[in-house]
Design a protein around this motif. Sequence first.
Motif, PDB file in Angstrom:
ATOM      1  N   ARG A  34      24.734   2.401 -32.910  1.00 53.82           N
ATOM      2  CA  ARG A  34      26.159   2.671 -33.093  1.00 53.82           C
ATOM      3  C   ARG A  34      26.602   2.182 -34.461  1.00 53.82           C
ATOM      4  O   ARG A  34      25.835   1.551 -35.194  1.00 53.82           O
ATOM      5  N   GLU A  35      27.838   2.519 -34.766  1.00 52.00           N
ATOM      6  CA  GLU A  35      28.387   2.181 -36.071  1.00 52.00           C
ATOM      7  C   GLU A  35      28.388   0.666 -36.271  1.00 52.00           C
ATOM      8  O   GLU A  35      28.679  -0.085 -35.334  1.00 52.00           O
ATOM      9  N   PHE A  36      28.093   0.261 -37.478  1.00 54.04           N
ATOM     10  CA  PHE A  36      28.066  -1.168 -37.778  1.00 54.04           C
ATOM     11  C   PHE A  36      29.462  -1.635 -38.203  1.00 54.04           C
ATOM     12  O   PHE A  36      30.149  -0.940 -38.946  1.00 54.04           O
ATOM     13  N   ALA A  38      31.383  -4.673 -40.065  1.00 54.97           N
ATOM     14  CA  ALA A  38      30.993  -5.776 -40.960  1.00 54.97           C
ATOM     15  C   ALA A  38      31.519  -7.140 -40.529  1.00 54.97           C
ATOM     16  O   ALA A  38      30.898  -8.160 -40.795  1.00 54.97           O
ATOM     17  N   SER A  40      31.920  -8.427 -37.594  1.00 51.88           N
ATOM     18  CA  SER A  40      31.444  -8.816 -36.259  1.00 51.88           C
ATOM     19  C   SER A  40      32.536  -8.650 -35.187  1.00 51.88           C
ATOM     20  O   SER A  40      33.446  -7.847 -35.357  1.00 51.88           O
ATOM     21  N   ASP A  44      34.113 -13.540 -32.351  1.00 47.06           N
ATOM     22  CA  ASP A  44      33.661 -14.329 -33.511  1.00 47.06           C
ATOM     23  C   ASP A  44      34.822 -14.634 -34.448  1.00 47.06           C
ATOM     24  O   ASP A  44      34.950 -15.738 -34.966  1.00 47.06           O
ATOM     25  N   LYS A  84      35.413  -6.386 -23.359  1.00 45.42           N
ATOM     26  CA  LYS A  84      35.474  -7.834 -23.562  1.00 45.42           C
ATOM     27  C   LYS A  84      35.598  -8.093 -25.051  1.00 45.42           C
ATOM     28  O   LYS A  84      35.411  -7.168 -25.858  1.00 45.42           O
ATOM     29  N   ASN A  87      32.964  -6.985 -27.363  1.00 47.04           N
ATOM     30  CA  ASN A  87      32.836  -5.538 -27.551  1.00 47.04           C
ATOM     31  C   ASN A  87      34.035  -4.946 -28.290  1.00 47.04           C
ATOM     32  O   ASN A  87      34.232  -3.746 -28.290  1.00 47.04           O
ATOM     33  N   LEU A  89      34.977  -4.773 -31.921  1.00 49.98           N
ATOM     34  CA  LEU A  89      34.370  -5.101 -33.215  1.00 49.98           C
ATOM     35  C   LEU A  89      35.396  -4.920 -34.329  1.00 49.98           C
ATOM     36  O   LEU A  89      36.290  -4.075 -34.225  1.00 49.98           O
ATOM     37  N   ASP A 100      30.552  -0.421 -27.186  1.00 50.76           N
ATOM     38  CA  ASP A 100      29.698  -0.692 -26.022  1.00 50.76           C
ATOM     39  C   ASP A 100      30.308  -0.240 -24.705  1.00 50.76           C
ATOM     40  O   ASP A 100      30.269  -0.954 -23.695  1.00 50.76           O
ATOM     41  N   ARG A 107      22.524   0.045 -18.382  1.00 49.90           N
ATOM     42  CA  ARG A 107      22.755  -1.407 -18.361  1.00 49.90           C
ATOM     43  C   ARG A 107      22.385  -2.043 -17.022  1.00 49.90           C
ATOM     44  O   ARG A 107      22.320  -3.267 -16.920  1.00 49.90           O
ATOM     45  N   GLN A 110      19.818  -4.604 -17.030  1.00 49.73           N
ATOM     46  CA  GLN A 110      19.873  -5.514 -18.172  1.00 49.73           C
ATOM     47  C   GLN A 110      19.453  -6.931 -17.784  1.00 49.73           C
ATOM     48  O   GLN A 110      19.909  -7.486 -16.787  1.00 49.73           O
ATOM     49  N   TRP A 112      19.326 -10.887 -18.874  1.00 50.51           N
ATOM     50  CA  TRP A 112      20.060 -11.795 -19.752  1.00 50.51           C
ATOM     51  C   TRP A 112      19.148 -12.926 -20.195  1.00 50.51           C
ATOM     52  O   TRP A 112      18.314 -13.388 -19.418  1.00 50.51           O
ATOM     53  N   ASN A 857      24.252   0.251 -36.191  1.00 48.11           N
ATOM     54  CA  ASN A 857      23.978  -1.025 -35.560  1.00 48.11           C
ATOM     55  C   ASN A 857      23.175  -0.743 -34.311  1.00 48.11           C
ATOM     56  O   ASN A 857      23.557   0.054 -33.481  1.00 48.11           O
ATOM     57  N   SER A 859      21.920  -2.287 -31.040  1.00 50.70           N
ATOM     58  CA  SER A 859      21.925  -3.488 -30.203  1.00 50.70           C
ATOM     59  C   SER A 859      20.882  -3.317 -29.114  1.00 50.70           C
ATOM     60  O   SER A 859      20.723  -2.253 -28.548  1.00 50.70           O
TER      61      SER A 859
HETATM   62  N1  LIG Z   1      28.556  -7.954 -37.599  1.00 50.95           N
HETATM   63  C1  LIG Z   1      28.387  -7.335 -36.439  1.00 50.95           C
HETATM   64  N2  LIG Z   1      28.092  -8.075 -35.367  1.00 50.95           N
HETATM   65  C2  LIG Z   1      27.943  -7.448 -34.199  1.00 50.95           C
HETATM   66  C3  LIG Z   1      28.067  -6.055 -34.082  1.00 50.95           C
HETATM   67  N3  LIG Z   1      27.853  -5.744 -32.787  1.00 50.95           N
HETATM   68  C4  LIG Z   1      27.614  -6.894 -32.147  1.00 50.95           C
HETATM   69  N4  LIG Z   1      27.667  -7.924 -32.985  1.00 50.95           N
HETATM   70  C5  LIG Z   1      27.464  -9.358 -32.696  1.00 50.95           C
HETATM   71  O1  LIG Z   1      26.637  -9.492 -31.596  1.00 50.95           O
HETATM   72  C6  LIG Z   1      27.309 -10.212 -30.572  1.00 50.95           C
HETATM   73  C7  LIG Z   1      26.831  -9.727 -29.256  1.00 50.95           C
HETATM   74  O2  LIG Z   1      27.094  -8.362 -29.123  1.00 50.95           O
HETATM   75  P1  LIG Z   1      26.279  -7.485 -28.077  1.00 50.95           P
HETATM   76  O3  LIG Z   1      24.838  -7.489 -28.397  1.00 50.95           O
HETATM   77  O4  LIG Z   1      26.939  -6.177 -27.989  1.00 50.95           O
HETATM   78  O5  LIG Z   1      26.432  -8.294 -26.738  1.00 50.95           O
HETATM   79  P2  LIG Z   1      27.698  -8.432 -25.850  1.00 50.95           P
HETATM   80  O6  LIG Z   1      28.823  -7.671 -26.441  1.00 50.95           O
HETATM   81  O7  LIG Z   1      27.969  -9.860 -25.563  1.00 50.95           O
HETATM   82  O8  LIG Z   1      27.240  -7.772 -24.499  1.00 50.95           O
HETATM   83  P3  LIG Z   1      27.077  -6.216 -24.129  1.00 50.95           P
HETATM   84  O9  LIG Z   1      27.812  -5.420 -25.129  1.00 50.95           O
HETATM   85  O10 LIG Z   1      27.656  -6.129 -22.781  1.00 50.95           O
HETATM   86  O11 LIG Z   1      25.639  -5.935 -24.157  1.00 50.95           O
HETATM   87  C8  LIG Z   1      28.765  -9.972 -30.847  1.00 50.95           C
HETATM   88  O12 LIG Z   1      29.590 -10.981 -30.311  1.00 50.95           O
HETATM   89  C9  LIG Z   1      28.795  -9.992 -32.341  1.00 50.95           C
HETATM   90  O13 LIG Z   1      28.786 -11.318 -32.789  1.00 50.95           O
HETATM   91  C10 LIG Z   1      28.379  -5.294 -35.248  1.00 50.95           C
HETATM   92  O14 LIG Z   1      28.526  -4.085 -35.255  1.00 50.95           O
HETATM   93  N5  LIG Z   1      28.529  -5.989 -36.395  1.00 50.95           N
END
Ligand SMILES: Nc1nc2c(ncn2[C@@H]2O[C@H](COP(=O)(O)OP(=O)(O)OP(=O)(O)O)[C@@H](O)[C@H]2O)c(=O)[nH]1
Length: 862
Positions: A34-36, A38, A40, A44, A84, A87, A89, A100, A107, A110, A112, A857, A859
């Motif tokens: 999926r799209e990245f 920057a 996060s 975060d 959540k 998810n 971004l 997501d 899923r 999945q 953990w 991106n 994941s």
């Molecule tokens: N910089 C950046 N960080 C990302 C991105 N996607 C996810 N992350 C980081 O990865 C962490 C975990 O994301 P996911 O792997 O999607 O895990 P999750 O959202 O907790 O769980 P699921 O989406 O339910 O699998 C996020 O809190 C971000 O810190 C992105 O596109 N860019």
Amino acid sequence: MTKIEMKIMRQLCHDNINSFMGLCLRPNSVCVVREFCAKSSLMDILRNRDLKLDHLFIASFVEDLIKGMIYLHESELKVHGNLKSTNCLITSRWALQVADFGLHEIRDDQKWDCDYLLWQSLLWTSPELLKETEYGKRTVKGTQKGDVYAFGIILHELITRQGPYQLIEYQDHTKVEDVVRSVGEGTCFRPSLAGLECQGYLMDTMRLCWSEYPEQRPDFKHVIRHKLKPMFAGIYKRNIMDHMVVMMEKYQNQLEDLVEERTAELREEKRRTEHLLQRMLPKSVAQQLLNGHSVVPESFPSVTIYFSDIVGFTKISGESTPLQVVAFLNKLYTLFDSIIKQYDVYKVETIGDAYMVVSGVPSYKTESYHAEQIGTMALHLLAAVRDFRIPHRPEDQLMLRIGLHTGSCVAGVVGKTMPRYCLFGDTVNTASRMESNGEPLKVHCSSSTHRVLNSVDGFELEERGILNIKGKGAMTTFWLTGRKGFVFSPSYPDYETEEEPDIFPRREIGGCSSFNNTSAAMRAVQNSKLGLNRESTLSLARPKEGHSSILKRLVERAKNTETSIPAYFTPANGVSFGTINPLTRPIERSSQESGRSQASNRFRRKTLTPKLTRHNHDSNGRMHGSNGRIAFDDEDIVVRKRSTSLPDGEVLNLELLDLYSSLSAVPSHPPLDSSPSFYSPSPNPRLSQLVDGSFTSDSSARSSQYPSYRDLPEIVPRKRSLSCGDKLSMLGLEEEEDEEEEMDRRLSNGEPLEADSSPLITPPPKGRRARKPRKSTLSLQPTDGNVLAKKPFWHPSLRDKSPDASFSSLWRRLAKSIGDETLEQSPNCNRRPVNSRQPTPPPSSTPLNNASEPLLNASLMV
Ligand SMILES: Nc1nc2c(ncn2[C@@H]2O[C@H](COP(=O)(O)OP(=O)(O)OP(=O)(O)O)[C@@H](O)[C@H]2O)c(=O)[nH]1
Ligand SMILES: [Mg+2]
């Protein structure tokens, strides 16, 4: 099922929806491509305390989230199912994108990494879904009401910035599991609203969203968006593009502040290190070492050395515990240190109970000056010792033996690991012999010291006779008994409240610690006629350019507690008092500066209450046509129309924005009237009013830079430029306003809201990618068929999207980066909307111009 779902997901296209590209199947895992983004995730960002998020940021995130969710709920996907804060971004341009979603079948299996992650992921899950999934054992598609519940939790997170249920500090799963189970048991366990600093409508919305019964939860489009409207007032007052520019500026300013704060901390650390070094070595020597120079040994012609020792120290130590000995010596040497500060002497070292001081090293003046300094100091120390009480033996009189000698010596730094500034030469030995051959509570000195002291007024010396000194032979020695005109008070400073060295305890930054106990220090001064350490108290007072906010705060604080500190200068060693006010000047300077932003410095020469002169305004105060003007007394600044959507290609005057924001500290002035000239009550809104073409008084925007939620107006009449997703091209501006008013009316009358007959987002035609109306300010312009060409690069509709990042080019990049992995989706699928205003560039000519920032991106889902 999953294939159909993925097809729908790939067709979703919205600024606040993270683009789904496809899946990458691996032997033991599935990667979602999926799209990245920057910046996060929202979680975060919220956790990062260095980022100051004002209400505009928060409101913008909430608005983006609502827009994304409305779009998602109206799309064929219907449900997010996994909403959540991780998810949500955040893109490089601070837009929030929902990510997501869907794919619950994939899923389902999945795994953990740890229990904590599993339980944490359930914190946003509604009670009914917790039961249905048996606390995460299964994954279900989710429901729209479940998404609303999750939104309520995210809203709470946004306000508190302490994670879901304020569990930010709990990293073990038990507490999180307890919370999830409590929610699942249907006891209405929810995040606490107690002490939450936000307005009532926000709390109401949260409560509604996380209602126990799904049917009581509101929907995004009609209720949530409406209820949170006051929150978006700040955004609507500017148009979305101005808002974005302001947001980016704020972010930039925050970064600058952060850099300043860190620099100040670094500077402070450096100061501490230097201070520590200067306590271990003479200042000039420490400076040479800090400058990277080696210190060459230096010889001094006639210095005077002091040695003292405690008679019977071995006995005292034998009868005391080590801790008692440490406490005793600490008390004694603190007293000594406070006394010797008043003289031009250097403490060479203490070895156990021995105390060694020299005058004439490292800076030499004259023989008699140094002997006079040491002689007076020795008498002063003796007077203080007579009154000294050993803490654990208050009945005992401390017996100090003092020896002095004058002669030449060599001084230099020895050692690399713990460099020491040492004195070498026979003078040191002789001074030590004078001490060891002396008597308790007497100052014993050699004939050379006697000779020099005799030449100085007032010293009283008695010949002791001829003494056989070990290693020296027969020596005539003398007792120094006093100095005329000098009565050394037996009292000594209250060393327990005496200023502490500020190198070890990290109490205050900036050297203010010296003033922490100002009254105690003053008492000490008055009691003992001792002076404060001018050097350390003045260290903060050095004016410097570009004060950091930390320093500014400290200086402000120091100013508030500032008193005139009596300082003691010792021209005649203990007779006169003076008053210094070391902080005054720099404080005045910094406090003046602290009220202004950096940007204001650039404009400081201009008067802070500019007169705005309207040109081309009609009777309603609307501005027409070209430019407005701001008159700064004698200078005119042209206010350009907001340029981004204008056909003549004018650009937004960012300098002016800067200037306006710089003026935010200016006190408010009377609201505008229709006279041709007026005062600006609040700079930023004024600009937006100018560029929007209408003038209204705007009190809410006068709030401070980081207002709390309480500062937000409860109800703000909607006056906004249109933002993405608004159906302006169909409705026209007036219809949009009418629709809003109608909704307001219905909600306030308690009338039900039926489904919108003209949805803001047109449902995507079957089999085709949804076409999203993009308007914002563009719709205010006559469409000439190629409006996109006039969009600036930061136009919201282009946020985070490379203009050339067509799906096929992304696909090629993905295929290239993962080699021969299996890709679920066909790369031939044309994702360009049928009615896209931008012509699709031919895939072959699509340059991969955004390679520096990854757009994809992946994941990992095990
Ligand atoms: N910089 C950046 N960080 C990302 C991105 N996607 C996810 N992350 C980081 O990865 C962490 C975990 O994301 P996911 O792997 O999607 O895990 P999750 O959202 O907790 O769980 P699921 O989406 O339910 O699998 C996020 O809190 C971000 O810190 C992105 O596109 N860019
Ligand atoms: Mg995620």
